[in-house]
Each structure stands twice: as C-alpha cells, then as structure tokens.
Design an enzyme around this catalytic site. Structure first.
Site, mmCIF file in Angstrom:
data_model
loop_
_atom_site.group_PDB
_atom_site.id
_atom_site.type_symbol
_atom_site.label_atom_id
_atom_site.label_comp_id
_atom_site.label_asym_id
_atom_site.label_seq_id
_atom_site.Cartn_x
_atom_site.Cartn_y
_atom_site.Cartn_z
ATOM 1 N N GLY A 126 0.804 -1.218 0.000
ATOM 2 C CA GLY A 126 0.000 0.000 0.000
ATOM 3 C C GLY A 126 0.836 1.265 0.000
ATOM 4 O O GLY A 126 0.392 2.302 -0.497
ATOM 5 N N GLU A 154 2.589 -8.507 -1.857
ATOM 6 C CA GLU A 154 1.383 -9.161 -1.359
ATOM 7 C C GLU A 154 1.312 -10.639 -1.718
ATOM 8 O O GLU A 154 0.707 -11.431 -0.979
ATOM 9 C CB GLU A 154 0.131 -8.442 -1.899
ATOM 10 C CG GLU A 154 -0.168 -7.111 -1.232
ATOM 11 C CD GLU A 154 0.523 -5.943 -1.912
ATOM 12 O OE1 GLU A 154 0.103 -4.798 -1.679
ATOM 13 O OE2 GLU A 154 1.499 -6.175 -2.665
#
Length: 253
Positions: free
Chosen positions: A110, A133
């Site tokens: 993020g 991720e």
C-alpha cells in the site's frame, strides 16, 4: 499541525505531509489513513496551497504497506477493508492539485500504491519499491490496475507474481520514479520541484493533471473493490498473513 498520525505543514504555496509512525515503518494504520485523508482535504480546500509533498518520517520507510497486525478475515470486514483501502489509495489521483511523493525508504504494498497514485515520485537512493502481497497469498488491489501503465504488462506481472522489490535506480529506469537522489538531498529536491510547479499557471497545471489522469478511477477500481474480497478468504491468504504475524515462512497449498 498533527492530523491523525500525520504531520501537516504549510510552507507558503507548498504543503508537506509526513507519515509519522516510524516505529511501525509508517504502515497504513487507521491513524495514517485518517491523517492523509485530512491532509488532502486541507490541500484541496486551501487556495494558497498549490502543491503537496508526501513523505515518511524516519530513515527506513516511506510506508511499509497495510497494517495487518489485527486483520479480521470475516467476509463483511474483508469487503469493507478492500472498499476503504482502494478508495483511500486512489485519493491522491482525485486531488486536483499536483502531489509529489518523496520516497525516503521502503515503499511496499500500500505504501508503493500511495506513491504511484501521486503525480511524481522522487526517490532516495536507498529507497526500494515493491508489491510483496503475493508472499501473503494476496495481490495488490490498486497497483494491479495501475502498474502496467507505468512499467508495461510483463514487468507488472513479474513484480506482482514474484513480489521482489526494485531499487531506486531500477524504479527510475522503469518509469516509476523521476529520479533518484542522495538521501540528504531528497527533501531539497522535492521542495525545489514543488516550487517550480507552484510558479506555473495553476489552471493549466490542474488541467494537465486532469487530462493525463482521464480514465483513471473508473470501472477498473470498482472491479478491484468488488472482486478482491474473495482473495482474502482463501486458505493461502489466511496462511500467508498468519505466517507473517508469526515471523515464519508460509506453507501455501
């Protein structure tokens, strides 16, 4: 001025937004998200502010990504999290004024997505960029619909499927960052660029941002918000996040 977990400073026509939880590598906690949201609202509302700079406090991290320390895997919580985080990460694109990400350290997950949602990235030579991720059994919900525009489809797939970081120099070569500078010169460079942009005709600057961002923020982001919750419900995602919390290597199916 303190906004959530963010320091907001106005320097003439420039707003400096500093993510300020260095002990957590400026991960996207509720305090960081609230602070960035409030800061962007201040930038938008203040007619004297022409350019914003987003950076991180400390020497290690711009932003290490989502704060998953207390993640709730229930279906309703996952859906709400995805909707909120994708909307949040898209918010720099929605700001009418230009934003510079001064990436002082790691920009992962993020944090990477927050940086690429800004109009420009200036990188410290010790900065690193990545979407790790996949190592948690997940995919980046925002970069997956933005990264290919910047680096091309094959490289975007490689970064997303392997999760390996790239250096500041490679980020420049790939077109992610404008340039890499010595760490001690990062803010000097960011402020100098912001001053140059602030000196230009502001209606033209905003129109340039709007025109180049046409097509962003539409069906692709809605698809990410609607389609990604299921990924968090998979056994691999549960194992990946659990292993991350327990500081061990995950055992994916």
């Amino acid at each position: 001025m303190r906004l959530g977990s963010v320091e907001f400073e106005k320097r003439g026509a420039i707003a400096l937004v500093t993510l300020d939880e260095p002990g957590k590598l400026n991960a996207l906690s509720a305090g960081i998200r609230d602070g960035v949201t409030a800061s962007l609202a201040c930038i938008e509302a203040d007619p004297d502010i022409r350019v914003g700079i987003i950076t991180g406090s400390g020497e290690k991290a711009f932003c290490a990504g989502a704060d998953i320390s207390g993640f709730d895997f229930s279906a309703d919580a996952v859906k709400q999290f995805i909707e909120e985080i994708v909307t949040f990460l898209a918010s720099p694109e929605s700001c009418s004024k230009p934003l510079i990400a001064a990436v002082n350290g790691m920009a992962f997950g993020g944090g990477f997505e927050l940086a690429i949602a800004c109009d420009f990235i200036l990188a410290s030579e010790r900065a690193t960029f990545g979407v790790p991720e996949i190592k948690l059994g997940l995919l980046p919900g925002f970069a997956v619909v933005r990264l290919a525009e910047m680096v091309g489809r094959p490289k975007a797939k490689e970064m997303s499927m392997l999760g390996d970081p790239v250096s500041a120099d490679e980020a420049v070569r790939l077109g992610i960052a404008l340039r890499a500078v010595a760490p001690e010169r990062l803010m000097e460079e960011a402020l100098a660029m912001a001053e140059k942009i602030a000196s230009k005709p502001q209606m033209a600057v905003r129109m340039a941002k709007s025109f180049y961002n046409r097509g962003l923020g539409g069906d692709d982001l809605r698809a990410a918000r609607d389609g990604f919750p299921f990924l968090f419900m998979t056994p691999d995602a549960r194992e990946g996040v659990t292993a991350f919390r327990e500081k061990r290597k995950p055992k994916f199916s």
